[in-house]
Write a protein that holds these residues in place. Structure first.
Motif, PDB file in Angstrom:
ATOM      1  N   ASN A 149     -32.802  -9.384  -9.734  1.00 48.31           N
ATOM      2  CA  ASN A 149     -33.175  -9.937 -11.037  1.00 48.31           C
ATOM      3  C   ASN A 149     -31.942 -10.162 -11.904  1.00 48.31           C
ATOM      4  N   VAL A 197     -37.319 -14.139  -7.906  1.00 45.42           N
ATOM      5  CA  VAL A 197     -38.640 -14.736  -8.140  1.00 45.42           C
ATOM      6  C   VAL A 197     -39.163 -15.363  -6.855  1.00 45.42           C
ATOM      7  N   HIS A 231     -42.731 -14.420  -5.246  1.00 43.74           N
ATOM      8  CA  HIS A 231     -43.821 -15.379  -5.461  1.00 43.74           C
ATOM      9  C   HIS A 231     -43.736 -16.639  -4.613  1.00 43.74           C
ATOM     10  N   ALA A 259     -43.342 -20.649 -11.065  1.00 45.48           N
ATOM     11  CA  ALA A 259     -42.490 -19.569 -11.560  1.00 45.48           C
ATOM     12  C   ALA A 259     -41.069 -19.706 -11.022  1.00 45.48           C
ATOM     13  N   PHE A 260     -40.943 -20.113  -9.763  1.00 42.66           N
ATOM     14  CA  PHE A 260     -39.630 -20.301  -9.157  1.00 42.66           C
ATOM     15  C   PHE A 260     -38.881 -21.454  -9.819  1.00 42.66           C
ATOM     16  N   SER A 280     -37.738 -20.499 -13.229  1.00 41.26           N
ATOM     17  CA  SER A 280     -36.606 -19.589 -13.122  1.00 41.26           C
ATOM     18  C   SER A 280     -35.304 -20.350 -12.857  1.00 41.26           C
ATOM     19  N   ALA A 323     -37.090 -13.513 -14.941  1.00 35.08           N
ATOM     20  CA  ALA A 323     -37.260 -12.832 -13.662  1.00 35.08           C
ATOM     21  C   ALA A 323     -37.859 -11.437 -13.869  1.00 35.08           C
ATOM     22  N   VAL A 336     -41.616 -11.920 -14.839  1.00 32.21           N
ATOM     23  CA  VAL A 336     -42.445 -12.383 -13.730  1.00 32.21           C
ATOM     24  C   VAL A 336     -42.594 -11.299 -12.669  1.00 32.21           C
ATOM     25  N   ASN A 337     -41.552 -10.514 -12.427  1.00 36.48           N
ATOM     26  CA  ASN A 337     -41.550  -9.535 -11.339  1.00 36.48           C
ATOM     27  C   ASN A 337     -41.967  -8.129 -11.751  1.00 36.48           C
TER      28      ASN A 337
END
Length: 50
Positions: free
Chosen positions: A9, A17, A21, A26-27, A30, A45, A48-49
């Motif tokens: 992260n 990410v 995922h 989301a990727f 990011s 990151a 989301v994580n």
């Protein structure tokens, strides 16, 4: 959250990410945030994580 995820992260937010995922919105977000600035990518990151 594992130590490896925390390190990724911080160092490579899009990779962290992606590993959690896969390729998706989301990727892509990011990647864009990391290009704009490293800190927004790191913050995204971690959010989301979590």
């Amino acid at each position: 959250m594992s130590l490896l995820t925390i390190i990724l992260n911080i160092l490579l937010p899009p990779l962290a990410v992606f590993l959690k995922h896969g390729v998706g919105s989301a990727f892509l977000i990011s990647i864009v945030l990391t290009i704009i600035g490293w800190l927004p990518g790191v913050i995204h990151a971690f959010i989301v994580n979590k």
